[in-house]
Design a protein around this motif. Structure first.
Motif, PDB file in Angstrom:
ATOM      1  N   THR A   1       0.840  -1.204   0.000  1.00 59.71           N
ATOM      2  CA  THR A   1       0.000   0.000   0.000  1.00 59.71           C
ATOM      3  C   THR A   1       0.876   1.257   0.000  1.00 59.71           C
ATOM      4  O   THR A   1       2.100   1.168   0.133  1.00 59.71           O
ATOM      5  CB  THR A   1      -0.979   0.003   1.207  1.00 59.71           C
ATOM      6  N   GLY A   2       0.212   2.421  -0.122  1.00 61.26           N
ATOM      7  CA  GLY A   2       0.927   3.668  -0.416  1.00 61.26           C
ATOM      8  C   GLY A   2       1.638   4.360   0.718  1.00 61.26           C
ATOM      9  O   GLY A   2       1.307   5.492   1.080  1.00 61.26           O
ATOM     10  N   SER A   3       2.644   3.686   1.270  1.00 58.75           N
ATOM     11  CA  SER A   3       3.524   4.313   2.264  1.00 58.75           C
ATOM     12  C   SER A   3       4.934   4.335   1.675  1.00 58.75           C
ATOM     13  O   SER A   3       5.299   3.443   0.903  1.00 58.75           O
ATOM     14  CB  SER A   3       3.517   3.477   3.551  1.00 58.75           C
TER      15      SER A   3
ATOM     16  N   THR B   1      -2.041  -1.408  -4.247  1.00 58.14           N
ATOM     17  CA  THR B   1      -3.076  -0.383  -4.349  1.00 58.14           C
ATOM     18  C   THR B   1      -2.607   0.639  -5.391  1.00 58.14           C
ATOM     19  O   THR B   1      -1.414   0.718  -5.699  1.00 58.14           O
ATOM     20  CB  THR B   1      -3.291   0.349  -3.004  1.00 58.14           C
TER      21      THR B   1
ATOM     22  N   SER C   1      -2.363   3.840  -5.061  1.00 56.57           N
ATOM     23  CA  SER C   1      -1.404   4.839  -4.556  1.00 56.57           C
ATOM     24  C   SER C   1      -0.002   4.259  -4.424  1.00 56.57           C
ATOM     25  O   SER C   1       0.984   4.973  -4.609  1.00 56.57           O
ATOM     26  CB  SER C   1      -1.887   5.493  -3.274  1.00 56.57           C
TER      27      SER C   1
ATOM     28  N   THR D   1      -1.008   1.071   5.184  1.00 60.97           N
ATOM     29  CA  THR D   1      -1.331   2.483   5.466  1.00 60.97           C
ATOM     30  C   THR D   1      -2.501   2.589   6.449  1.00 60.97           C
ATOM     31  O   THR D   1      -3.295   1.647   6.616  1.00 60.97           O
ATOM     32  CB  THR D   1      -1.748   3.215   4.172  1.00 60.97           C
ATOM     33  N   ALA D   2      -2.624   3.793   7.008  1.00 64.83           N
ATOM     34  CA  ALA D   2      -3.759   4.104   7.888  1.00 64.83           C
ATOM     35  C   ALA D   2      -5.058   3.939   7.105  1.00 64.83           C
ATOM     36  O   ALA D   2      -6.058   3.411   7.620  1.00 64.83           O
ATOM     37  CB  ALA D   2      -3.622   5.544   8.384  1.00 64.83           C
ATOM     38  N   ASN D   3      -5.014   4.361   5.858  1.00 64.97           N
ATOM     39  CA  ASN D   3      -6.183   4.278   4.986  1.00 64.97           C
ATOM     40  C   ASN D   3      -6.658   2.829   4.835  1.00 64.97           C
ATOM     41  O   ASN D   3      -7.848   2.517   5.039  1.00 64.97           O
ATOM     42  CB  ASN D   3      -5.791   4.876   3.626  1.00 64.97           C
ATOM     43  N   THR D   4      -5.716   1.922   4.532  1.00 64.67           N
ATOM     44  CA  THR D   4      -6.090   0.517   4.308  1.00 64.67           C
ATOM     45  C   THR D   4      -6.571  -0.136   5.602  1.00 64.67           C
ATOM     46  O   THR D   4      -7.556  -0.881   5.604  1.00 64.67           O
ATOM     47  CB  THR D   4      -4.902  -0.249   3.668  1.00 64.67           C
TER      48      THR D   4
ATOM     49  N   ALA E   1       3.021   1.323   8.851  1.00 63.66           N
ATOM     50  CA  ALA E   1       4.144   2.269   8.777  1.00 63.66           C
ATOM     51  C   ALA E   1       3.532   3.614   8.439  1.00 63.66           C
ATOM     52  O   ALA E   1       2.841   3.739   7.415  1.00 63.66           O
ATOM     53  CB  ALA E   1       5.125   1.843   7.692  1.00 63.66           C
ATOM     54  N   MET E   2       3.748   4.598   9.307  1.00 71.03           N
ATOM     55  CA  MET E   2       3.086   5.891   9.083  1.00 71.03           C
ATOM     56  C   MET E   2       3.581   6.922  10.102  1.00 71.03           C
ATOM     57  O   MET E   2       4.342   6.570  11.011  1.00 71.03           O
ATOM     58  CB  MET E   2       1.564   5.718   9.216  1.00 71.03           C
TER      59      MET E   2
HETATM   60  C1  FMN Z   1       4.893  10.884  -0.033  1.00 70.87           C
HETATM   61  C2  FMN Z   1       3.774  10.231   0.710  1.00 70.87           C
HETATM   62  C3  FMN Z   1       4.063   9.370   1.734  1.00 70.87           C
HETATM   63  C4  FMN Z   1       3.063   8.721   2.454  1.00 70.87           C
HETATM   64  N1  FMN Z   1       3.389   7.857   3.450  1.00 70.87           N
HETATM   65  C5  FMN Z   1       2.407   7.258   4.128  1.00 70.87           C
HETATM   66  C6  FMN Z   1       2.734   6.347   5.162  1.00 70.87           C
HETATM   67  O1  FMN Z   1       3.906   6.072   5.456  1.00 70.87           O
HETATM   68  N2  FMN Z   1       1.715   5.762   5.810  1.00 70.87           N
HETATM   69  C7  FMN Z   1       0.404   6.000   5.535  1.00 70.87           C
HETATM   70  O2  FMN Z   1      -0.459   5.436   6.187  1.00 70.87           O
HETATM   71  N3  FMN Z   1       0.081   6.869   4.553  1.00 70.87           N
HETATM   72  C8  FMN Z   1       1.044   7.494   3.857  1.00 70.87           C
HETATM   73  N4  FMN Z   1       0.698   8.369   2.846  1.00 70.87           N
HETATM   74  C9  FMN Z   1      -0.698   8.604   2.552  1.00 70.87           C
HETATM   75  C10 FMN Z   1      -1.297   7.492   1.717  1.00 70.87           C
HETATM   76  O3  FMN Z   1      -0.545   7.312   0.537  1.00 70.87           O
HETATM   77  C11 FMN Z   1      -2.762   7.822   1.404  1.00 70.87           C
HETATM   78  O4  FMN Z   1      -3.513   7.772   2.595  1.00 70.87           O
HETATM   79  C12 FMN Z   1      -3.344   6.876   0.383  1.00 70.87           C
HETATM   80  O5  FMN Z   1      -4.696   7.178   0.211  1.00 70.87           O
HETATM   81  C13 FMN Z   1      -3.188   5.436   0.802  1.00 70.87           C
HETATM   82  O6  FMN Z   1      -3.822   4.626  -0.107  1.00 70.87           O
HETATM   83  P1  FMN Z   1      -3.791   3.029  -0.013  1.00 70.87           P
HETATM   84  O7  FMN Z   1      -4.062   2.674   1.397  1.00 70.87           O
HETATM   85  O8  FMN Z   1      -4.870   2.604  -0.930  1.00 70.87           O
HETATM   86  O9  FMN Z   1      -2.450   2.616  -0.508  1.00 70.87           O
HETATM   87  C14 FMN Z   1       1.713   9.001   2.103  1.00 70.87           C
HETATM   88  C15 FMN Z   1       1.423   9.840   1.056  1.00 70.87           C
HETATM   89  C16 FMN Z   1       2.427  10.460   0.372  1.00 70.87           C
HETATM   90  C17 FMN Z   1       2.085  11.377  -0.766  1.00 70.87           C
END
Ligand code: FMN
Length: 387
Positions: free
Chosen positions: A25-27, A52, A54, A98-101, A133-134
């Protein structure tokens, strides 16, 4: 043959025949997932990566196709990958998560390949590991959702808190937890204490009396007990090998320090003592003994018998290690010793610091001899300990 096959079993066979879904996921920590994928394969796993949208902005799916040797799922198709690929897998790991997931799956939202796989795997009761990780503020914000998922059986690996960041744990910790979940957990609910390494007794303010023990056996035994589901602690003296980050540890210098720690020995089901502890304690001098003294003598007194003290301190089953120079002497000493302890492991002095060695295991009037590296021997020792 895909290049990823060249690394299969490079480090071991613990995950042989296991199919693992690695969800990314997007971290920023997704950079670690490439190496995690390779580590899982090095231990024998067949890895299928789900990403995902992201996360694909951080890393291209081609990277994971190269890493795993399998097509990466970035969107679900008519192949219903969440039911087929994911349905057939032995374990799902979301790393990083991620927190989102976390929050989406806590409420059953299945709107992308990762969340759909997790929700479906939850419904099937499949083992799921999440590795958050966040930023710390995000972690605080989703605490309740994590609790909700823990209640549903999802395993969360604790992040490393550094300042205001909740960082992904070391890769070794993630890998060992995967192995732990997939191995038979015959030590589940048991507490195992390993006491290892070399003691160091003070001679003066800068010099110590120590020995050649490396602590390698202690680390391998701790790893083995951890993988088999135990709560493990490692109490160690001087070590020449790295202490695994996933094992809580406490350090001692001399036998006196260790003696002071024994008040906490109660509650451990097993105590394995493979430390090389001094039999004598020097009468230490203050300052620094001057150089050039001819025939310098250092007075010493016998050290307390730690094994006897452990016996007095609690009701744990004690596995004692004994080292001697000659085989026949070793065997007769161990035969005598096993009358007082749960089990005795004998090894020769040549074993110190080596990766491979020969051991004799004494238990219930039986003796068995094994040869090999300390990792494999640790398996035999724990097998015999729990038998
Ligand atoms: C540069 C960058 C770094 C990020 N790092 C994190 C992270 O470490 N942990 C986290 O929960 N969200 C992080 N985010 C936010 C997530 O990418 C965002 O909430 C996204 O919607 C997650 O989508 P997903 O859960 O579908 O991958 C980051 C965003 C950006 C732009």
């Amino acid at each position: 043959m895909h290049p990823s096959e060249e690394i299969r079993f490079e480090r071991g066979e613990e995950l042989k025949g296991k199919k693992i879904c690695l969800c990314v996921t997007g971290s920023i920590a997704c950079i670690e997932s490439f190496y995690l994928c390779r580590d899982l394969i090095k231990h024998g796993a067949d890895v299928h990566v789900f990403m995902t949208e992201s996360s694909t902005k951080f890393l291209h799916p081609d990277l994971f196709e190269f890493a795993s040797g399998n097509k990466v799922v970035t969107s679900l198709s008519g192949e219903v990958e969440h039911l087929t690929l994911c349905g057939d897998s032995d374990l799902l790991i979301v790393s990083p998560c991620t927190a989102n997931t976390i929050s989406k799956v806590a409420f059953g939202i299945a709107d992308n390949p990762v969340t759909t796989c997790v929700v479906s795997a939850m419904g099937k009761g499949k083992p799921i590991i999440m590795v958050p990780a966040m930023h710390l503020s995000l972690l605080e914000g989703v605490k309740d959702n994590m609790e909700r998922l823990k209640k549903k059986g999802i395993i969360f690996l604790e992040p490393r808190i550094e300042g205001d960041r909740a960082k992904i744990p070391e890769r070794e910790t993630i890998l060992e937890n995967v192995i732990r979940v997939l191995r038979e957990n015959d030590l589940e609910g048991r507490k195992v204490l390993i006491i290892g390494g070399a003691s160091a007794e003070r001679i003066d303010d800068i010099r110590v009396l120590t020995n050649r023990s490396s602590g390698r056996f202690a680390v391998e035994l701790a790893r083995e007990a951890f993988e088999r589901g135990a709560y493990v602690e490692l109490w160690h003296g001087w070590m020449r090998v790295r202490i695994p980050p996933f094992i809580p540890s406490r350090k001692f210098e001399g036998v006196g320090d260790l003696l002071g720690m024994l008040k906490d020995v109660k509650g451990f089901d097993f105590v394995i003592v493979c430390a090389a502890l001094s039999n004598y304690i020097p009468r230490a001098m203050d300052g620094k003994i001057p150089s050039g003294i001819k025939g310098l003598t250092i007075d010493m007194d016998p050290a307390p018998n730690i094994l006897e003290e452990i016996k007095r301190a609690g009701r744990s089953k004690i596995v004692a290690f004994k080292a001697e120079e000659k085989e026949d002497e070793l065997i007769s000493r161990c035969e005598e010793m096993v009358k007082d302890y749960h089990m005795v492991v004998g090894n020769l002095l040549t074993s110190f610091g080596e990766e491979k060695t020969t051991i004799w295991i004494f238990r219930d009037g039986r003796v068995s001899r094994f040869e090999g590296d300390k990792r494999i021997l640790s398996r035999y020792i724990i097998d015999e300990m729990v038998r």
